[in-house]
Design a protein around this motif. Sequence first.
Motif: not given
Length: 284
Positions: A116-118, A121-123, A269-272, A274-279
Amino acid sequence: LDSSGLCSSQITGANTGIGKETAKELAARGARVILACRNVTKGEQAASDIMKNVDGANVVVRQLDLADTKSICLFAENIYNTEKSLHFLINNAAVAICPYAKTVDGYEMQFGVNHLGHFFLTFLLLDLLKHSAPSRVINLSSAAHAMGKIRFDDLNGEKDYHPVRAYAQSKLANVLFSRELAKKTEGFGVMVFSVDPGVVNTEITRPIRRPLVDLIKTFSFVLKTPAEGAYTTVYCTVTPDNQVLTGGFYKDCALAASCRAAEDNLTSLKLWAVSCHLLGIRWR
């Protein structure tokens, strides 16, 4: 290249191990290198060491704690305020096989820092990478990704935590993120790679129980040095575009096969999502 003729590189966790050796090699090749480090004192020492060994090295240190999204935001703001370009983002930092802990924002530490941190950061830096294109993002994964499974029902490990399983999950996430990011950035001149540096003798073994560390070091002849561990990262940084494959998984300076789970498009796609949702971000 920026207006001064320099390639600009940023490396997380660059104060020691593979990150420091990568920074040293890129500085020797004439790049401006930003050492993104949680501990600024150790970062300054690493920068000093590099400048002593590399004539004319252009190395600067910036504070970044990947376990704190506020720190990541402040870091990105500083980069936009001080850097005209960013050609290489090397997401190298990691925590490994540690006792259960959470980041400042409440994520399990290994998933929170390593993925998530990376991801965040990339985003935040993607606009600068696009502006600086051709550019590249390099995510350091591990052979351990092949043991991983994205446990969507327990990403935080609150139900059933095991340090090795959590590490493997985070390293699988690195590969899945790289493949999906490559698809989204191909039209913008941004290439993306995930890297297995091999089994390297670095400080990442700090949290591992003492007997296991001693056993590993007994067989130290199979361990790579940090400099050797940096070879594939450097390869993915400097090799011409037509000789590397964006979205590819690289090992020993060559395209390699990742595990089946790392090639599952639905999981990536699901990880993407979920990651957006968490952040709390929107990134399509």
